[in-house]
Motif scaffolding. Structure first.
Motif, mmCIF file in Angstrom:
data_model
loop_
_atom_site.group_PDB
_atom_site.id
_atom_site.type_symbol
_atom_site.label_atom_id
_atom_site.label_comp_id
_atom_site.label_asym_id
_atom_site.label_seq_id
_atom_site.Cartn_x
_atom_site.Cartn_y
_atom_site.Cartn_z
ATOM 1 N N ALA A 7 21.078 7.064 69.372
ATOM 2 C CA ALA A 7 21.094 8.049 70.588
ATOM 3 C C ALA A 7 22.806 8.187 70.964
ATOM 4 N N GLY A 8 23.309 6.887 71.145
ATOM 5 C CA GLY A 8 24.767 7.057 71.544
ATOM 6 C C GLY A 8 25.484 7.547 70.329
ATOM 7 N N LEU A 9 25.261 7.418 69.235
ATOM 8 C CA LEU A 9 26.205 7.883 68.216
ATOM 9 C C LEU A 9 25.962 9.420 68.208
ATOM 10 N N LEU A 10 24.878 10.022 68.096
ATOM 11 C CA LEU A 10 24.628 11.501 67.966
ATOM 12 C C LEU A 10 25.113 12.122 69.287
ATOM 13 N N LEU A 11 24.731 11.786 70.482
ATOM 14 C CA LEU A 11 25.077 12.249 71.552
ATOM 15 C C LEU A 11 26.675 12.156 71.866
ATOM 16 N N ILE A 12 27.320 11.471 71.756
ATOM 17 C CA ILE A 12 28.864 11.276 71.475
ATOM 18 C C ILE A 12 29.270 12.024 70.649
ATOM 19 N N THR A 13 28.922 11.737 69.352
ATOM 20 C CA THR A 13 29.616 12.638 68.240
ATOM 21 C C THR A 13 29.879 14.325 68.437
ATOM 22 N N VAL A 14 28.485 14.733 68.826
ATOM 23 C CA VAL A 14 28.198 16.278 68.997
ATOM 24 C C VAL A 14 29.086 16.809 70.130
ATOM 25 N N SER A 15 28.886 15.998 71.193
ATOM 26 C CA SER A 15 29.454 16.408 72.415
ATOM 27 C C SER A 15 31.125 16.243 72.479
ATOM 28 N N GLU A 16 31.839 15.293 71.790
ATOM 29 C CA GLU A 16 33.093 15.268 71.760
ATOM 30 C C GLU A 16 33.883 16.062 70.890
ATOM 31 N N LEU A 17 33.202 16.650 69.821
ATOM 32 C CA LEU A 17 34.097 17.392 68.854
ATOM 33 C C LEU A 17 34.354 18.682 69.422
#
Length: 206
Positions: A7-17
């Motif tokens: 959850a942390g990996l997906l949410l941050i990766t998609v949101s920060e790009l």
């Protein structure tokens, strides 16, 4: 822990790009050593993640029912907001406003620093600019919400890894891909992802 990590990996990766911090890292990497910029940016994002997770753990002492509904409202609220923003964006490339804000932040910082920069000053500049840009960002609140109801270690590792992936992309090839990033598509994906997490949170409590 695996669920929290994912959850942390997906949410941050998609949101920060394509986010403001992404372009700050890309702009700094065009002017200074990529390695030094990456160190400063990654340190700032890791520090922000740890602060958010600690805040999430503090929130976890509140009644579970309040945390549950707050998590649902937060994720679905952010998701609807992102979908609304995406609907108003152009389908072309990156958001010029976000890039402009990143450039302005870097320019102001550069004026206040000596022309001859040391490795430490470059790292410090990248750290401060990234930390300030990330403070109060939706990913900070999302990390707090995740840490309040999930394994804190998994959320921390997943979020830091997601931030690191985005930082590496920004520093190594930010200039090349900045004109090809569709802010609208990324915002749509991010909005859908937030809503999915909100729905999953609601289903877990049902």
């Amino acid at each position: 822990m695996l669920t929290a990590f994912t959850a942390g990996l997906l949410l941050i990766t998609v949101s920060e790009l394509g986010d403001k911090t992404f372009f700050i890292a890309a702009i700094l990497a065009m002017r200074h050593s990529r390695r030094l910029v990456l160190i400063g940016v990654t340190a700032a994002l890791a520090a922000m993640t740890i602060i958010s997770v600690v805040a999430g753990q503090a929130v976890s002492f509140l009644p579970k029912l309040y945390i549950h509904y707050a998590e649902i409202v937060l994720f679905i609220g952010f998701g609807i907001k992102l979908l609304y923003d995406a609907n108003r964006m152009s389908a072309l490339s990156c958001d010029a406003e976000v890039v402009g804000e990143a450039k302005e932040a870097v320019e102001q910082a550069e004026k206040q620093l000596p022309k001859k920069k040391t490795p430490l000053s470059i790292i410090a500049e990248a750290f401060v600019l990234t930390f300030m840009a990330e403070w109060g960002d939706r990913t900070q609140f999302a990390t707090i919400a995740l840490a309040a109801s999930n394994n804190p270690f998994g959320v921390t590792v997943g979020a830091i890894l997601g931030h690191f992936i985005c930082a590496v992309i920004a520093v190594s090839c930010g200039r090349m891909i900045s004109g090809r990033i569709s802010e609208r598509q990324l915002t749509l994906i991010g909005g859908c992802l937030f809503i999915v997490f909100g729905v999953l949170a609601a289903m877990e409590g049902s």
